[in-house]
Design an enzyme around this catalytic site. Structure first.
Site, PDB file in Angstrom:
ATOM      1  N   LYS A  74     -53.565 118.396   6.054  1.00  0.00           N
ATOM      2  CA  LYS A  74     -53.154 119.379   7.064  1.00  0.00           C
ATOM      3  C   LYS A  74     -54.362 120.093   7.681  1.00  0.00           C
ATOM      4  O   LYS A  74     -54.488 120.177   8.894  1.00  0.00           O
ATOM      5  CB  LYS A  74     -52.216 120.430   6.438  1.00  0.00           C
ATOM      6  CG  LYS A  74     -50.988 119.851   5.747  1.00  0.00           C
ATOM      7  CD  LYS A  74     -50.101 120.949   5.163  1.00  0.00           C
ATOM      8  CE  LYS A  74     -50.756 121.742   4.037  1.00  0.00           C
ATOM      9  NZ  LYS A  74     -51.056 120.957   2.818  1.00  0.00           N
TER      10      LYS A  74
ATOM     11  N   ARG B 233     -43.832 127.839   3.714  1.00  0.00           N
ATOM     12  CA  ARG B 233     -43.786 127.110   2.454  1.00  0.00           C
ATOM     13  C   ARG B 233     -42.494 127.360   1.690  1.00  0.00           C
ATOM     14  O   ARG B 233     -42.312 126.798   0.615  1.00  0.00           O
ATOM     15  CB  ARG B 233     -44.946 127.560   1.571  1.00  0.00           C
ATOM     16  CG  ARG B 233     -46.171 126.633   1.590  1.00  0.00           C
ATOM     17  CD  ARG B 233     -47.225 127.342   0.762  1.00  0.00           C
ATOM     18  NE  ARG B 233     -48.211 126.510   0.154  1.00  0.00           N
ATOM     19  CZ  ARG B 233     -49.417 126.259   0.675  1.00  0.00           C
ATOM     20  NH1 ARG B 233     -49.733 126.686   1.863  1.00  0.00           N
ATOM     21  NH2 ARG B 233     -50.294 125.562  -0.021  1.00  0.00           N
TER      22      ARG B 233
ATOM     23  N   ARG C 180     -62.709 117.488  -2.507  1.00  0.00           N
ATOM     24  CA  ARG C 180     -62.796 118.250  -1.251  1.00  0.00           C
ATOM     25  C   ARG C 180     -63.885 119.314  -1.304  1.00  0.00           C
ATOM     26  O   ARG C 180     -64.054 119.999  -2.295  1.00  0.00           O
ATOM     27  CB  ARG C 180     -61.425 118.908  -1.020  1.00  0.00           C
ATOM     28  CG  ARG C 180     -61.432 120.037  -0.026  1.00  0.00           C
ATOM     29  CD  ARG C 180     -60.038 120.361   0.448  1.00  0.00           C
ATOM     30  NE  ARG C 180     -59.206 121.063  -0.509  1.00  0.00           N
ATOM     31  CZ  ARG C 180     -57.924 121.342  -0.291  1.00  0.00           C
ATOM     32  NH1 ARG C 180     -57.330 120.931   0.814  1.00  0.00           N
ATOM     33  NH2 ARG C 180     -57.230 121.981  -1.189  1.00  0.00           N
TER      34      ARG C 180
ATOM     35  N   ARG D  39     -63.316 125.061  -3.663  1.00  0.00           N
ATOM     36  CA  ARG D  39     -62.353 126.100  -4.017  1.00  0.00           C
ATOM     37  C   ARG D  39     -62.100 126.125  -5.520  1.00  0.00           C
ATOM     38  O   ARG D  39     -61.959 125.078  -6.141  1.00  0.00           O
ATOM     39  CB  ARG D  39     -61.026 125.836  -3.285  1.00  0.00           C
ATOM     40  CG  ARG D  39     -61.081 126.260  -1.828  1.00  0.00           C
ATOM     41  CD  ARG D  39     -59.936 125.698  -1.031  1.00  0.00           C
ATOM     42  NE  ARG D  39     -58.634 125.842  -1.699  1.00  0.00           N
ATOM     43  CZ  ARG D  39     -57.495 125.436  -1.162  1.00  0.00           C
ATOM     44  NH1 ARG D  39     -57.487 124.888   0.041  1.00  0.00           N
ATOM     45  NH2 ARG D  39     -56.366 125.575  -1.815  1.00  0.00           N
TER      46      ARG D  39
ATOM     47  N   ARG E 268     -49.446 123.362  -8.056  1.00  0.00           N
ATOM     48  CA  ARG E 268     -49.263 123.459  -6.606  1.00  0.00           C
ATOM     49  C   ARG E 268     -48.289 122.390  -6.113  1.00  0.00           C
ATOM     50  O   ARG E 268     -47.477 122.646  -5.223  1.00  0.00           O
ATOM     51  CB  ARG E 268     -50.622 123.353  -5.909  1.00  0.00           C
ATOM     52  CG  ARG E 268     -51.432 124.647  -6.072  1.00  0.00           C
ATOM     53  CD  ARG E 268     -52.920 124.468  -5.899  1.00  0.00           C
ATOM     54  NE  ARG E 268     -53.293 123.937  -4.611  1.00  0.00           N
ATOM     55  CZ  ARG E 268     -54.515 123.464  -4.325  1.00  0.00           C
ATOM     56  NH1 ARG E 268     -55.460 123.469  -5.240  1.00  0.00           N
ATOM     57  NH2 ARG E 268     -54.767 122.997  -3.133  1.00  0.00           N
TER      58      ARG E 268
HETATM   59  P1  ADP Z   1     -53.366 123.532   0.082  1.00  0.00           P
HETATM   60  O1  ADP Z   1     -52.936 123.176   1.468  1.00  0.00           O
HETATM   61  O2  ADP Z   1     -54.523 122.741  -0.375  1.00  0.00           O
HETATM   62  O3  ADP Z   1     -52.240 123.568  -0.896  1.00  0.00           O
HETATM   63  P2  ADP Z   1     -53.744 126.313   0.892  1.00  0.00           P
HETATM   64  O4  ADP Z   1     -55.114 126.688   1.290  1.00  0.00           O
HETATM   65  O5  ADP Z   1     -52.728 126.138   1.964  1.00  0.00           O
HETATM   66  O6  ADP Z   1     -53.876 125.024   0.003  1.00  0.00           O
HETATM   67  O7  ADP Z   1     -53.180 127.383  -0.122  1.00  0.00           O
HETATM   68  C1  ADP Z   1     -53.910 127.804  -1.257  1.00  0.00           C
HETATM   69  C2  ADP Z   1     -53.079 128.799  -2.065  1.00  0.00           C
HETATM   70  O8  ADP Z   1     -52.821 129.962  -1.270  1.00  0.00           O
HETATM   71  C3  ADP Z   1     -51.700 128.292  -2.469  1.00  0.00           C
HETATM   72  O9  ADP Z   1     -51.737 127.560  -3.677  1.00  0.00           O
HETATM   73  C4  ADP Z   1     -50.926 129.613  -2.608  1.00  0.00           C
HETATM   74  O10 ADP Z   1     -51.262 130.276  -3.809  1.00  0.00           O
HETATM   75  C5  ADP Z   1     -51.482 130.439  -1.465  1.00  0.00           C
HETATM   76  N1  ADP Z   1     -50.728 130.245  -0.211  1.00  0.00           N
HETATM   77  C6  ADP Z   1     -51.208 129.724   0.950  1.00  0.00           C
HETATM   78  N2  ADP Z   1     -50.269 129.698   1.907  1.00  0.00           N
HETATM   79  C7  ADP Z   1     -49.153 130.237   1.347  1.00  0.00           C
HETATM   80  C8  ADP Z   1     -47.823 130.474   1.801  1.00  0.00           C
HETATM   81  N3  ADP Z   1     -47.441 130.151   3.063  1.00  0.00           N
HETATM   82  N4  ADP Z   1     -46.933 131.030   0.936  1.00  0.00           N
HETATM   83  C9  ADP Z   1     -47.291 131.380  -0.303  1.00  0.00           C
HETATM   84  N5  ADP Z   1     -48.521 131.165  -0.818  1.00  0.00           N
HETATM   85  C10 ADP Z   1     -49.446 130.599  -0.001  1.00  0.00           C
HETATM   86  P1  ADP Z   2     -54.576 120.041   3.008  1.00  0.00           P
HETATM   87  O1  ADP Z   2     -55.039 121.024   4.047  1.00  0.00           O
HETATM   88  O2  ADP Z   2     -53.287 119.374   3.367  1.00  0.00           O
HETATM   89  O3  ADP Z   2     -54.533 120.624   1.630  1.00  0.00           O
HETATM   90  P2  ADP Z   2     -57.116 118.681   3.559  1.00  0.00           P
HETATM   91  O4  ADP Z   2     -57.058 118.471   5.017  1.00  0.00           O
HETATM   92  O5  ADP Z   2     -58.018 119.750   3.060  1.00  0.00           O
HETATM   93  O6  ADP Z   2     -55.639 118.865   2.952  1.00  0.00           O
HETATM   94  O7  ADP Z   2     -57.515 117.297   2.889  1.00  0.00           O
HETATM   95  C1  ADP Z   2     -57.841 117.201   1.495  1.00  0.00           C
HETATM   96  C2  ADP Z   2     -59.076 116.343   1.303  1.00  0.00           C
HETATM   97  O8  ADP Z   2     -58.738 114.978   1.580  1.00  0.00           O
HETATM   98  C3  ADP Z   2     -60.229 116.688   2.249  1.00  0.00           C
HETATM   99  O9  ADP Z   2     -61.436 116.588   1.512  1.00  0.00           O
HETATM  100  C4  ADP Z   2     -60.150 115.638   3.346  1.00  0.00           C
HETATM  101  O10 ADP Z   2     -61.448 115.304   3.818  1.00  0.00           O
HETATM  102  C5  ADP Z   2     -59.516 114.458   2.641  1.00  0.00           C
HETATM  103  N1  ADP Z   2     -58.575 113.726   3.522  1.00  0.00           N
HETATM  104  C6  ADP Z   2     -57.677 114.254   4.387  1.00  0.00           C
HETATM  105  N2  ADP Z   2     -56.967 113.287   5.023  1.00  0.00           N
HETATM  106  C7  ADP Z   2     -57.437 112.101   4.529  1.00  0.00           C
HETATM  107  C8  ADP Z   2     -57.117 110.717   4.790  1.00  0.00           C
HETATM  108  N3  ADP Z   2     -56.160 110.370   5.663  1.00  0.00           N
HETATM  109  N4  ADP Z   2     -57.795 109.802   4.086  1.00  0.00           N
HETATM  110  C9  ADP Z   2     -58.762 110.163   3.193  1.00  0.00           C
HETATM  111  N5  ADP Z   2     -59.099 111.427   2.911  1.00  0.00           N
HETATM  112  C10 ADP Z   2     -58.460 112.398   3.568  1.00  0.00           C
END
Ligand code: ADP
Ligand code: ADP
Ligand code: ZN
Length: 222
Positions: free
Chosen positions: A13, A88, A127, A161, A172
């Site tokens: 995302k 979410r 990542r 992170r 998660r």
């Molecule tokens: P990822 O997409 O890798 O799961 P995020 O950066 O979106 O990670 O979120 C990291 C953490 O921040 C989540 O595990 C949660 O604790 C919190 N968080 C982020 N967005 C939300 C949301 N919309 N509602 C509740 N908690 C959230």
């Molecule tokens: P999210 O925001 O959904 O948690 P990220 O965009 O941070 O996910 O992606 C997680 C990790 O996977 C990043 O290090 C990114 O570079 C890698 N990644 C994302 N999309 C792809 C893909 N289609 N193929 C391989 N690696 C990917």
């Protein structure tokens, strides 16, 4: 144009949102990024969210929806929004409808990134991001072109992170399955869900998303 990128942690995302920002001048609204900024700044919200995030659980609906409302208020009315990691829960999905409506906006598309759960731990544990500009990278899948130097800003410092570890990823994912996946039917009923194969190579995923939002975003930009 307002779109939601939906998918489990590591689905891609944030990466795809950054690309949409670069191509279309849309704004990425990542509640994860907002919460991390609040934690770093030591604000009251940050103090409440820190431990919850470290465990991989969800922060309260009221907190994240308030953050989104503030960000929307700071945007020019014509700029498109990409919701990344929000909503979410069903309560957040309802809150988003109200927030958008109150600002004369509406939701155009929900793009679901479909991924194999097996791949997510690898994606998340590999990542990292540029400490200066926030651009995302991956140890295996997207390294800086010049080792140790950010492609976008030339920075040399990178960070990972604290919640990007295998153990927290499982919590998660469980949260995603229990609370986030169930909101899809709300949007399916409105006929605005597009599915994208998130297991495809990064550029192929971008091309697919471009196909879904590209024409409309370009038309808006004029
Ligand atoms: P990822 O997409 O890798 O799961 P995020 O950066 O979106 O990670 O979120 C990291 C953490 O921040 C989540 O595990 C949660 O604790 C919190 N968080 C982020 N967005 C939300 C949301 N919309 N509602 C509740 N908690 C959230
Ligand atoms: P999210 O925001 O959904 O948690 P990220 O965009 O941070 O996910 O992606 C997680 C990790 O996977 C990043 O290090 C990114 O570079 C890698 N990644 C994302 N999309 C792809 C893909 N289609 N193929 C391989 N690696 C990917
Ligand atoms: Zn950078």
């Amino acid at each position: 144009m307002n779109i939601i990128l939906l998918g489990p942690p590591g689905a891609g995302k944030g990466t795809q949102a950054q690309r949409l920002v670069e191509r279309h001048g849309m704004r990425q609204l990542s509640t994860g990024d907002m919460l991390r900024a609040a934690v770093k700044a030591g604000t009251p919200v940050g103090l409440r969210a820190k431990a919850v995030m470290e465990r991989g659980e969800l922060v309260s609906d009221a907190i994240v929806s308030a953050l989104i409302g503030e960000e929307l208020d700071a945007m020019p009315p014509g700029q498109g929004a990409i919701f990344d990691g929000y909503p979410r829960t069903a309560a957040q999905a309802e809150a988003l409808d109200v927030l958008l409506e109150g600002r004369g906006r509406h939701l155009d598309r929900v793009i679901e990134l479909e991924v194999d759960e097996d791949a997510l731990v690898d994606r998340i544990t590999g990542r990292f991001t540029c400490a200066t500009c926030g651009k995302g990278y991956h140890d295996k899948f997207e390294q800086p072109k010049l080792p140790g130097t950010c492609d976008r800003c030339g920075g040399h410092e990178f960070k990972r992170r604290p919640d990007d570890n295998a153990e927290t990823v499982r919590t998660r994912l469980a949260e995603y399955r229990a609370k986030t996946a169930p909101i899809l039917p709300i949007y399916e009923a409105r006929g605005i869900v597009w599915r994208v194969d998130g297991m495809a190579p990064l550029d192929a995923v971008t091309a697919e998303i471009e196909r879904i939002v590209g024409d409309e975003a370009a038309a808006e930009r004029g």
